[in-house]
Motif scaffolding. Sequence first.
Motif, PDB file in Angstrom:
ATOM      1  N   THR A   1     -77.577  39.622 -14.700  1.00 54.72           N
ATOM      2  CA  THR A   1     -78.650  38.669 -14.978  1.00 54.72           C
ATOM      3  C   THR A   1     -79.550  39.179 -16.093  1.00 54.72           C
ATOM      4  O   THR A   1     -79.875  38.442 -17.037  1.00 54.72           O
ATOM      5  N   THR A   2     -79.946  40.431 -15.982  1.00 55.16           N
ATOM      6  CA  THR A   2     -80.866  40.989 -16.980  1.00 55.16           C
ATOM      7  C   THR A   2     -80.225  41.042 -18.358  1.00 55.16           C
ATOM      8  O   THR A   2     -80.861  40.731 -19.366  1.00 55.16           O
ATOM      9  N   ILE A   3     -78.945  41.407 -18.391  1.00 57.42           N
ATOM     10  CA  ILE A   3     -78.313  41.542 -19.696  1.00 57.42           C
ATOM     11  C   ILE A   3     -78.091  40.177 -20.346  1.00 57.42           C
ATOM     12  O   ILE A   3     -78.071  40.057 -21.579  1.00 57.42           O
ATOM     13  N   ARG A   4     -77.973  39.149 -19.522  1.00 53.69           N
ATOM     14  CA  ARG A   4     -77.853  37.807 -20.096  1.00 53.69           C
ATOM     15  C   ARG A   4     -79.181  37.365 -20.692  1.00 53.69           C
ATOM     16  O   ARG A   4     -79.213  36.639 -21.691  1.00 53.69           O
ATOM     17  N   VAL A   5     -80.267  37.802 -20.080  1.00 54.17           N
ATOM     18  CA  VAL A   5     -81.584  37.546 -20.675  1.00 54.17           C
ATOM     19  C   VAL A   5     -81.681  38.258 -22.021  1.00 54.17           C
ATOM     20  O   VAL A   5     -82.147  37.691 -23.015  1.00 54.17           O
ATOM     21  N   LEU A   6     -81.195  39.496 -22.043  1.00 52.27           N
ATOM     22  CA  LEU A   6     -81.220  40.268 -23.287  1.00 52.27           C
ATOM     23  C   LEU A   6     -80.402  39.582 -24.375  1.00 52.27           C
ATOM     24  O   LEU A   6     -80.763  39.612 -25.550  1.00 52.27           O
ATOM     25  N   GLU A   7     -79.310  38.958 -23.964  1.00 51.49           N
ATOM     26  CA  GLU A   7     -78.503  38.262 -24.962  1.00 51.49           C
ATOM     27  C   GLU A   7     -79.241  37.024 -25.462  1.00 51.49           C
ATOM     28  O   GLU A   7     -79.216  36.722 -26.648  1.00 51.49           O
TER      29      GLU A   7
ATOM     30  N   ALA B   1     -69.956  46.651 -15.423  1.00 51.73           N
ATOM     31  CA  ALA B   1     -69.610  47.607 -14.368  1.00 51.73           C
ATOM     32  C   ALA B   1     -70.032  49.019 -14.759  1.00 51.73           C
ATOM     33  O   ALA B   1     -70.593  49.767 -13.953  1.00 51.73           O
ATOM     34  N   GLU B   2     -69.779  49.365 -16.031  1.00 52.15           N
ATOM     35  CA  GLU B   2     -70.154  50.705 -16.489  1.00 52.15           C
ATOM     36  C   GLU B   2     -71.668  50.906 -16.450  1.00 52.15           C
ATOM     37  O   GLU B   2     -72.161  51.967 -16.053  1.00 52.15           O
ATOM     38  N   LEU B   3     -72.388  49.878 -16.872  1.00 49.40           N
ATOM     39  CA  LEU B   3     -73.842  49.970 -16.845  1.00 49.40           C
ATOM     40  C   LEU B   3     -74.336  50.139 -15.412  1.00 49.40           C
ATOM     41  O   LEU B   3     -75.200  50.973 -15.135  1.00 49.40           O
ATOM     42  N   THR B   4     -73.772  49.348 -14.520  1.00 51.64           N
ATOM     43  CA  THR B   4     -74.170  49.456 -13.112  1.00 51.64           C
ATOM     44  C   THR B   4     -73.884  50.852 -12.587  1.00 51.64           C
ATOM     45  O   THR B   4     -74.703  51.439 -11.876  1.00 51.64           O
ATOM     46  N   GLN B   5     -72.736  51.387 -12.961  1.00 55.46           N
ATOM     47  CA  GLN B   5     -72.389  52.756 -12.571  1.00 55.46           C
ATOM     48  C   GLN B   5     -73.441  53.749 -13.056  1.00 55.46           C
ATOM     49  O   GLN B   5     -73.921  54.595 -12.299  1.00 55.46           O
ATOM     50  N   SER B   6     -73.809  53.633 -14.312  1.00 56.21           N
ATOM     51  CA  SER B   6     -74.747  54.582 -14.911  1.00 56.21           C
ATOM     52  C   SER B   6     -76.111  54.539 -14.240  1.00 56.21           C
ATOM     53  O   SER B   6     -76.852  55.515 -14.232  1.00 56.21           O
ATOM     54  N   LEU B   7     -76.454  53.397 -13.697  1.00 53.87           N
ATOM     55  CA  LEU B   7     -77.748  53.259 -13.041  1.00 53.87           C
ATOM     56  C   LEU B   7     -77.719  53.820 -11.617  1.00 53.87           C
ATOM     57  O   LEU B   7     -78.764  54.049 -11.009  1.00 53.87           O
ATOM     58  N   ALA B   8     -76.531  54.023 -11.106  1.00 51.59           N
ATOM     59  CA  ALA B   8     -76.377  54.366  -9.697  1.00 51.59           C
ATOM     60  C   ALA B   8     -77.138  55.628  -9.305  1.00 51.59           C
ATOM     61  O   ALA B   8     -77.572  55.769  -8.168  1.00 51.59           O
ATOM     62  N   ASP B   9     -77.322  56.536 -10.254  1.00 49.58           N
ATOM     63  CA  ASP B   9     -77.916  57.827  -9.912  1.00 49.58           C
ATOM     64  C   ASP B   9     -79.383  57.720  -9.498  1.00 49.58           C
ATOM     65  O   ASP B   9     -79.755  58.142  -8.424  1.00 49.58           O
ATOM     66  N   ASP B  10     -80.201  57.164 -10.372  1.00 50.19           N
ATOM     67  CA  ASP B  10     -81.629  57.133 -10.052  1.00 50.19           C
ATOM     68  C   ASP B  10     -82.017  55.914  -9.216  1.00 50.19           C
ATOM     69  O   ASP B  10     -82.294  56.021  -8.036  1.00 50.19           O
ATOM     70  N   THR B  11     -82.044  54.753  -9.823  1.00 49.94           N
ATOM     71  CA  THR B  11     -82.431  53.550  -9.086  1.00 49.94           C
ATOM     72  C   THR B  11     -81.280  52.557  -9.111  1.00 49.94           C
ATOM     73  O   THR B  11     -81.154  51.787 -10.056  1.00 49.94           O
ATOM     74  N   PRO B  12     -80.458  52.586  -8.083  1.00 52.24           N
ATOM     75  CA  PRO B  12     -79.280  51.711  -8.040  1.00 52.24           C
ATOM     76  C   PRO B  12     -79.676  50.243  -8.155  1.00 52.24           C
ATOM     77  O   PRO B  12     -80.747  49.841  -7.698  1.00 52.24           O
ATOM     78  N   LEU B  13     -78.820  49.487  -8.780  1.00 52.53           N
ATOM     79  CA  LEU B  13     -79.088  48.064  -8.972  1.00 52.53           C
ATOM     80  C   LEU B  13     -77.776  47.327  -8.717  1.00 52.53           C
ATOM     81  O   LEU B  13     -76.706  47.825  -9.050  1.00 52.53           O
TER      82      LEU B  13
ATOM     83  N   GLU C   1     -63.010  40.900 -23.609  1.00 54.40           N
ATOM     84  CA  GLU C   1     -61.720  41.586 -23.655  1.00 54.40           C
ATOM     85  C   GLU C   1     -61.042  41.364 -22.312  1.00 54.40           C
ATOM     86  O   GLU C   1     -61.430  41.961 -21.315  1.00 54.40           O
ATOM     87  N   GLY C   2     -60.072  40.477 -22.319  1.00 59.18           N
ATOM     88  CA  GLY C   2     -59.481  40.091 -21.047  1.00 59.18           C
ATOM     89  C   GLY C   2     -60.493  39.293 -20.266  1.00 59.18           C
ATOM     90  O   GLY C   2     -61.066  38.333 -20.773  1.00 59.18           O
ATOM     91  N   ARG C   3     -60.734  39.688 -19.055  1.00 58.92           N
ATOM     92  CA  ARG C   3     -61.715  38.965 -18.225  1.00 58.92           C
ATOM     93  C   ARG C   3     -63.106  39.576 -18.338  1.00 58.92           C
ATOM     94  O   ARG C   3     -64.103  38.958 -17.954  1.00 58.92           O
ATOM     95  N   ALA C   4     -63.210  40.764 -18.866  1.00 56.08           N
ATOM     96  CA  ALA C   4     -64.499  41.464 -18.868  1.00 56.08           C
ATOM     97  C   ALA C   4     -65.276  41.246 -20.163  1.00 56.08           C
ATOM     98  O   ALA C   4     -64.707  41.011 -21.217  1.00 56.08           O
ATOM     99  N   PHE C   5     -66.586  41.300 -20.056  1.00 55.45           N
ATOM    100  CA  PHE C   5     -67.464  41.245 -21.226  1.00 55.45           C
ATOM    101  C   PHE C   5     -67.921  42.659 -21.567  1.00 55.45           C
ATOM    102  O   PHE C   5     -68.283  43.423 -20.686  1.00 55.45           O
ATOM    103  N   PHE C   6     -67.893  42.978 -22.847  1.00 51.23           N
ATOM    104  CA  PHE C   6     -68.419  44.265 -23.290  1.00 51.23           C
ATOM    105  C   PHE C   6     -69.655  44.012 -24.139  1.00 51.23           C
ATOM    106  O   PHE C   6     -69.602  43.274 -25.122  1.00 51.23           O
ATOM    107  N   TYR C   7     -70.720  44.625 -23.731  1.00 51.97           N
ATOM    108  CA  TYR C   7     -72.008  44.381 -24.395  1.00 51.97           C
ATOM    109  C   TYR C   7     -72.364  45.508 -25.349  1.00 51.97           C
ATOM    110  O   TYR C   7     -72.115  46.678 -25.098  1.00 51.97           O
TER     111      TYR C   7
END
Lengths: 145, 145
Positions: B48-54, B29-41, B64-70
């Motif tokens: 999907t992309t971060i799972r490829v990176l993993e 969610a934080e990553l998505t937020q950070s992208l919101a300014d220039d090219t929203p995704l 942590e709880g229900r969320a994943f921290f990368y």
Amino acid sequence: MPPRQSITLTEAELRLMKLLWSRGESSVAELTQSLADDTPLAYTSVLTTIRVLEKKSYVTHRQEGRAFFYTASIAEHEASRLEVRHVLGRFFGNSRERLLLALLGDNDITPAELTRIQAVIAQAPEDAKPADDSVAGDHTQPEEV
Amino acid sequence: MPPRQSITLTEAELRLMKLLWSRGESSVAELTQSLADDTPLAYTSVLTTIRVLEKKSYVTHRQEGRAFFYTASIAEHEASRLEVRHVLGRFFGNSRERLLLALLGDNDITPAELTRIQAVIAQAPEDAKPADDSVAGDHTQPEEV
DNA sequence: ACGGAGCTACTAATGGATTAGTTAGCAGGC
DNA sequence: GCCTGCTAACTAATCCATTAGTAGCTCCGT
């Protein structure tokens, strides 16, 4: 939005370009022949890839009878420079110094090679030596300091 | 044979990695937020992309709880070095000197930057200076002279 | 206890990269 | 004049990269 066509050379494209750079003007048949030793490729595969290269303006062709003869329209060092600029922009904020530091800081570098690099640096400026430093302002790409 | 998965970072992947490097450990969610300014995704696109990176071992996650921290499992300078080695192998026959010459011979280089590069070279060897040249034999990659 | 919010997993659609098969045209030999 | 062989054009198949939607799970508040 799927990825746009790569600006730089892909692996298959680079393989063909290297052949053209070393062989000079060649027909598709000749290129296919040259590939036969290591990783053979069908005539039509070579043809497809080289047509992509022509679309990307990396090669031009000349027709002689029924055959097409392809020539690299970009020299190897030009293509290399393009590639370096690409990573420069992607990873080093267009700072050549930062790339240089990465080059020098690599653990796999040998002392001997480091020495050779220093030699290169020591003599390289001869053909690009700045007469004075006041000319620094006509560059197109932004650079960090 | 279609292209195998790219070893290096693709554009979309690099964009996420740069965020992780600057932000540190982040949720999707934080990553998505950070992208919101220039090219929203879309949230799911980032995921999907971060799972490829993993899968490529560029990041790891912690639940942590229900969320994943990368977190980036490779530092920025490491990734940069990998990229430099990649072009080194593809275009310069693993010769750092040849890359260096391409760096110096670029027409777009400014005299000022050239001077700075010389300064970098002059002081860089301090942490990797060869005591003697006889140690040159323990490198893994073949290098030209 | 139940519904909503948020998160991950799964699925999909589009287009590039790579390899190759099929088609069709044209030149030269018999 | 027709067949053979080479060549380029077109088509296809597969996988990766990129973007995104849907489904399903889990936690929290009421």
